[in-house]
Motif scaffolding. Structure first.
Motif, PDB file in Angstrom:
ATOM      1  N   SER A 139      -1.103   3.970   5.056  1.00 13.42           N
ATOM      2  CA  SER A 139      -0.868   2.738   4.305  1.00 13.42           C
ATOM      3  C   SER A 139      -1.270   1.511   5.114  1.00 13.42           C
ATOM      4  O   SER A 139      -1.748   0.521   4.545  1.00 13.42           O
TER       5      SER A 139
ATOM      6  N   GLY B 200      -3.862  -1.054   3.713  1.00 10.81           N
ATOM      7  CA  GLY B 200      -3.465  -2.450   3.594  1.00 10.81           C
ATOM      8  C   GLY B 200      -4.470  -3.388   4.225  1.00 10.81           C
ATOM      9  O   GLY B 200      -4.815  -4.432   3.654  1.00 10.81           O
TER      10      GLY B 200
ATOM     11  N   GLN C  35      -6.885  -5.577  -4.979  1.00 10.02           N
ATOM     12  CA  GLN C  35      -7.272  -4.259  -5.481  1.00 10.02           C
ATOM     13  C   GLN C  35      -7.837  -4.301  -6.900  1.00 10.02           C
ATOM     14  O   GLN C  35      -8.228  -3.265  -7.435  1.00 10.02           O
TER      15      GLN C  35
ATOM     16  N   ALA D 214       0.832  -1.204   0.000  1.00 13.20           N
ATOM     17  CA  ALA D 214       0.000   0.000   0.000  1.00 13.20           C
ATOM     18  C   ALA D 214       0.870   1.258   0.000  1.00 13.20           C
ATOM     19  O   ALA D 214       0.547   2.252  -0.668  1.00 13.20           O
TER      20      ALA D 214
END
Length: 308
Positions: free
Chosen positions: A217, A221, A278, A206
């Motif tokens: 992040s 994540g 993602q 991330a």
């Protein structure tokens, strides 16, 4: 991401394996150099508690050899505690210095190596770029240092829990059931370390993908991992279970090979898994670009409110 694609990516990026192993060897050389001034003090204390026969038994302790290792582990813990007590009593400064080097500097530099692999894997998967380890290490140091430090802090309570479990199980009075001790520890270590690892699978990737700070992040994540929590747990449990099983089966010195191997496997998997969670497109070789499921295909209706 299918297992077949994971294998293809792993083979295509095999060069990162030996680069990370070489990096870890260099880190250990630096650590040994940092500890070298303490050699005389450590040697004197070690000789005062040394037990040659016990060392041989410990080196040969392994379930795959048909040995009952519980008694050996308990005796080694007693010798180790005696060594540490004597070292801190007679050389307090040396003891503190060694703890800083081994339990603070070492994990931070090892975590930096993991971040570098995340950057290299992102370069390959996003644009089929071959990034150099040394150049990536220097270029990303501003980001990898805070990541390495806070990852170290995050892992502390989990690692402490596993060490306490090992101590408690090894020192317990098992009687005629001493053979069960390693398997009890195997179960505890695999579950605790899996829970630790599955929550930070997406942390490094991330930071690389979104170029955010270490805290943002971490949240991104976790959000990505939650989209495929079952796979994250299965991978984490399988790797930690295998690592612990082979360490108990082959003996403690097998960790010299097993720990770097685990670091390579898990570091490469992190970015692959993040891309899949993602819904990002990625290269698996020079001519092949694959697309993961789009985010809206992975999220449930209850999570739809978080989609942009």
């Amino acid at each position: 991401m299918s297992f077949k694609n994971y294998l293809k990516l792993a083979l295509a990026n095999f060069d990162k394996t030996w680069k990370l192993v070489l990096y870890r060897v260099i880190v250990w050389v630096v650590l040994i150099a940092l500890m070298a001034p303490c050699y005389m003090a450590v040697r004197d204390v070690a000789l005062s508690v040394w037990n040659g026969d016990l060392f041989v038994s410990f080196a040969q302790a392994g379930l795959f050899y048909g040995q009952v290792v519980t008694t050996t582990f308990a005796k080694v813990i007693e010798v180790l505690l005696s060594f540490l007590t004597t070292l801190f009593a007679s050389h307090l400064g040396v003891g503190i210095y060694l703890c800083v080097v081994l339990f603070f500097i070492r994990p931070i530099f090892m975590n930096i190596g993991r971040y570098v692999v995340d950057e290299m894997m992102y370069g390959f998967m996003s644009s089929h770029a071959k990034l150099g380890f040394a150049s990536t290490f220097v270029r990303t140091l501003k980001k990898s240092l805070p990541y390495a430090f806070f990852r170290f802090l995050y892992c502390l309570p989990f690692n402490y829990a596993v060490l306490n479990a090992f101590y408690g199980l090894a020192m317990a009075n098992w009687g005629s059931y001493s053979l069960a001790m390693p398997f009890a520890f195997l179960a505890v270590a695999a579950v605790v370390l899996s829970l630790k690892h599955m929550m930070i699978l997406g942390w490094g990737p991330a930071m690389v993908v979104y170029n955010e700070n270490v805290f943002t992040s971490f949240r991104l994540g976790i959000k990505a991992v939650n989209r495929n929590l079952k796979v994250a747990f299965i991978f984490s449990f399988f790797t930690y279970f295998s690592l612990t099983l082979f360490a108990l089966g082959l003996g403690p010195f097998s960790l010299i090979v097993l720990v770097p191997l685990f670091a390579v496997v898990s570091s490469m998997f992190e970015t692959m898994f993040f891309f899949a969670c993602q819904g990002m497109r990625y290269y698996i070789d020079e001519k092949t670009v694959l697309s993961s499921k789009k985010l809206e295909e992975q999220d449930t209706m209850s999570k739809a409110k978080f989609l942009l």
